[in-house]
Write a protein that holds these residues in place. Structure first.
Motif, short mmCIF file in Angstrom:
data_model
loop_
_atom_site.label_atom_id
_atom_site.label_comp_id
_atom_site.label_asym_id
_atom_site.label_seq_id
_atom_site.Cartn_x
_atom_site.Cartn_y
_atom_site.Cartn_z
N ASN A 188 58.41 54.97 38.63
CA ASN A 188 59.67 55.33 37.96
C ASN A 188 60.41 56.44 38.70
O ASN A 188 60.97 57.35 38.08
N TRP A 189 60.41 56.38 39.98
CA TRP A 189 61.05 57.48 40.74
C TRP A 189 62.55 57.48 40.53
O TRP A 189 63.22 56.48 40.68
N LYS A 190 63.05 58.67 40.14
CA LYS A 190 64.49 58.81 39.97
C LYS A 190 65.03 59.92 40.86
O LYS A 190 66.23 60.12 40.96
N ASP A 194 62.46 67.74 38.75
CA ASP A 194 61.07 67.91 38.33
C ASP A 194 60.13 67.00 39.13
O ASP A 194 59.06 67.41 39.57
N GLN A 195 60.57 65.75 39.25
CA GLN A 195 59.75 64.79 40.03
C GLN A 195 59.61 65.28 41.47
O GLN A 195 58.51 65.29 42.04
N LEU A 198 57.13 68.10 41.72
CA LEU A 198 55.74 67.65 41.58
C LEU A 198 55.26 66.96 42.85
O LEU A 198 54.13 67.16 43.32
N LEU A 199 56.14 66.13 43.40
CA LEU A 199 55.77 65.38 44.61
C LEU A 199 55.53 66.33 45.78
O LEU A 199 54.52 66.24 46.48
#
Lengths: 435, 299
Positions: A188-190, A194-195, A198-199
């Motif tokens: 669900n990569w957008k 935040d993502q 984390l990555l």
């Protein structure tokens, strides 16, 4: 912000190699056929036992174990390029990180299989897990290689997440199940903040973790030898000697891979001459460090010439292994260093030729580390047939040793057909930053 | 200067002499030994048992009899024992060679029993169709009558060995019998002193070393080997408290690098486990991050 057309060009350029082509079919067909031949040779070994190889009581680690050491060595490059260079902020290396990671994963994953080829009874591999002793470097080696494969796989996968999203969006022509796999893998990569955070954090943690693990994998491999008191292996510098040697063969492997990717995938804009130039300099650096360790490893015992060392060193310097030894040292190490000091030699084609010489040298170097020592035990070899005294690999053994190479090529080929080998997202970001 | 020259010359001559002695092909077997015969009747069974002994002790140098696969790189070359030259020797000569050894060939006197040695010869003879055995008149049952008595003087550390035979007609003292004394050690038998012969009352006196390590209370296993013309070969094993009490713990009793997994050193267990747990924890953290990424992207 960079204009959309440039962004699209990068995306389409880097996505182009993905998908099955005719060349892929031919190449894979060739690899499959070659693998079948090697597997046939292996079946023969399985049926008749190790007697079909040149291995006997004295030399029980021959070509197979040399092969194993070579595979573990080459896999170390993932750590050098994606972790060491990545963490120290070396920008030019980032497009090569994935190539290095693919090579690392392929070589490390196959290394375990290479060990099995050295076993007359492969099912006894289970004994390592059932009866293995924590005190044994063999158990450490099995542990650390497994951990390294896991971390390498994660280090390959996590930076790929944004690219999987792009693959899912852009590759509309591919079969639906494949697209769904891309979707699943893209988590669900957008690209939200935040993502993103984390990555980056996960990659950062893994990059740090892989450094000690990679050092451990090859240090422990060296301990399989250095923890015995045999001539040629009884050395305190075997750990760093192996690790630095590993960087040499890994760098050479990446250079060769770069050359083929660049030409067959038309990636001249992304793997530029600058990258070759830098990789050439890197190869000189790691080779010089390795040469330094070689000097220590051979000069120090060579100066003393202790009784048993002397037999061994004479075989290397002037005896049975002299030609191989000096070819490895001169053509596989010293000449490449000298040649690569010149800018002209660091162009793609000449450097690839040099890298092939280095890689071949690296393979034969492992042979020189493993085999001659076994021919020089402390207790005299008595009352045995001639072929027990000197080891010569057989044809079957050679075929079985070729199989892992074919497997590595297959893994690399398949991986580079399903994932973009140059990070798309990162390249776009890179271009935006440099604007 | 001159003196050292003479010394060198003597050494040189000695070297040549001893070398030529090794090279000498013929064996100088005393007449009485040459005439010795086996008390065991050679047959298929003894040859078969002999073959097993031969395969263990002889085949590596002599090869299989009659196959000419003897080790020709040794000097002197160990002969093929099936060949005519060997078969021309008497049983006594073969027995003597087996007993004494020469050069690279060890003596088997103390490693094989007399019975085993004769069975080996029986195997060698099985390759000779013309061979006709002369069985010795020695009665093998006579050896059962022999009694060996040990008398230990703990003050002087001397051991007196008395050999008698309980014949029906009365006790016979074994005079001029060959006596060997051994102590059982880890890898074989250690001979104590030289081979001695019993005196007129059937006794010999051995000086026993004072420093031989025994078990925890000082017990040693002493093997007495008697060789008599009439009574044959007799061996007795005796437990005697004459050694130095030694209490060495077994090398595999404590935690050690070389021990089994259960007895691995703590530092290895702790280091290995904590590294593995640490790495596992970090990897779990990463997996958790991946799940988080997935969750964040949900609509």
């Amino acid at each position: 912000m960079m204009d959309q057309s440039k962004k699209n060009k990068i995306t389409s350029d880097l996505l182009k190699p993905i998908g099955i082509t005719k060349t892929f079919h031919i190449w894979m067909g060739f690899l499959t056929l070659s693998l079948a031949v090697c597997l046939y040779a292996y079946m023969f070994q399985l049926d008749k036992g190790l007697v079909v190889t040149g291995l006997r009581d004295y030399v029980s680690w021959g070509m197979y174990i040399s092969n194993f050491v070579f595979f573990v060595a080459t896999s170390l490059i993932g750590m050098l390029i994606s972790a060491v260079l990545g963490l120290s902020g070396v920008k030019w290396a980032s497009p090569l990180a994935r190539i290095a990671e693919i090579i690392a994963l392929a070589f490390a994953a196959v290394a375990g299989l290479v060990i099995v080829s050295d076993m007359g009874h492969p099912e006894r591999l289970l004994n390592v897990f059932m009866y293995g002793r924590l005190q044994s470097p063999i158990v450490w080696d099995v542990t650390v290689v497994t951990v390294y494969v896991l971390i390498s796989a994660l280090l390959l996968y996590i930076p790929l997440i944004p690219d999987f999203k792009i693959c899912h969006e852009k590759l509309v022509d591919i079969p639906k199940p494949l697209r769904n796999i891309y979707k699943l893998l893209s988590l669900n990569w957008k690209g939200t903040e935040d993502q993103e955070k984390l990555l980056k954090k996960s990659v950062w943690i893994l990059s740090i973790l892989i450094i000690p693990v990679a050092l451990a994998i090859h240090t422990v491999t060296s301990w399989l030898f250095a923890s015995t008191s045999r001539v040629g292996w009884d050395s305190t510098i075997f750990g760093p000697y192996f690790v630095t040697g590993a960087f040499v063969s890994g760098t050479a492997a990446v250079i060769i891979a770069m050359f083929f990717y660049r030409n067959s995938y038309k990636l001249q804009d992304y793997i530029t001459e600058l990258h070759f130039d830098k990789m050439g300099k890197l190869l000189v650096l790691v080779s010089l460090v390795y040469l330094y360790f070689n000097l220590n490893e051979f000069m120090v015992p060579g100066y003393k010439m202790k009784k048993f060392d002397a037999t061994h060193l004479h075989a290397l310097f002037a005896g049975r292994y002299a030609i191989m030894f000096w070819l490895v040292q001169i053509v596989g190490l010293i000449l490449p260093i000298l040649f690569l000091l010149f800018g002209k030699m660091r162009k793609p084609l000449p450097m690839t030729v040099i890298a092939v010489a280095v890689l071949l040298g690296a393979w034969f170097k492992r042979y020189i580390i493993v085999v001659p020592t076994m021919e020089h035990p402390y207790l005299p070899i008595q009352n045995v047939p001639m072929n027990f005294k000197f080891y010569t690999p057989t044809l079957i053994e050679t075929f079985v040793s070729l199989a892992p190479f074919i497997l590595v090529l297959m893994i690399i080929t398949i991986l580079s057909k399903v994932v973009p080998i140059i990070p798309i997202q990162e390249t776009i970001e890179h271009h935006e930053e440099s604007k | 200067m001159l003196k050292s020259n003479i010394k060198l010359t003597i050494l040189f001559l000695l070297a040549i002499f001893s070398f030529s002695k090794i090279n000498a092909q013929a064996w100088d077997v005393p007449a009485d030994k040459k005439a010795k015969n086996s008390y065991i009747k050679f047959d298929e069974n003894t040859a078969k048992e002999g073959e097993a002994i031969y395969t263990k002790n002889c085949v590596s140098c002599h090869g299989n009899p009659g196959k000419a696969n003897n080790l020709k790189t040794l000097n002197p070359i160990p002969p093929d024992l099936g060949a005519a030259k060997t078969q021309a020797l008497t049983d006594g000569e073969l027995f003597y060679i087996l007993n004494t050894g020469r050069g690279a060939m060890p003596s088997f006197k103390n490693t094989l029993s007399e019975e085993e040695r004769w069975k080996t010869i029986s195997y060698i003879r099985s390759f000779n169709k013309q061979y006709v055995q002369v069985v010795s008149k020695t009665d093998p049952t006579k050896s059962k009558l022999v009694k060996i008595k040990l008398d230990v003087d703990s003050l002087t550390n001397k051991i007196k060995v008395a050999v008698i035979a309980n014949e029906i007609k009365g006790v016979v003292l074994l005079k001029d019998a060959e006596i060997n004394m051994f102590v059982s050690r880890y890898f074989g038998k250690l001979q104590i002193g030289k081979t001695l012969r019993t005196d007129s009352v059937g006794c010999v006196l051995f000086d026993f070393p004072k420093n031989l390590p025994g078990d925890s209370i000082g017990n040693l296993e002493i093997v007495i080997n008697v060789n008599d013309e009439i009574y044959g070969e007799i061996e007795s094993i005796n437990k005697v408290k004459i050694g130095v009490p030694t209490n060495k713990p077994s090398l595999t009793e404590k935690r050690a690098i070389w021990n089994v997994l259960k007895l691995a050193p703590w530092w290895i267990i702790i280091t290995y486990t904590s590294i593995l747990l640490g790495v596992g924890f970090i990897l779990l953290l990463i997996i958790k991050n991946l799940f988080k990424i997935r969750k964040l992207g949900e609509d």
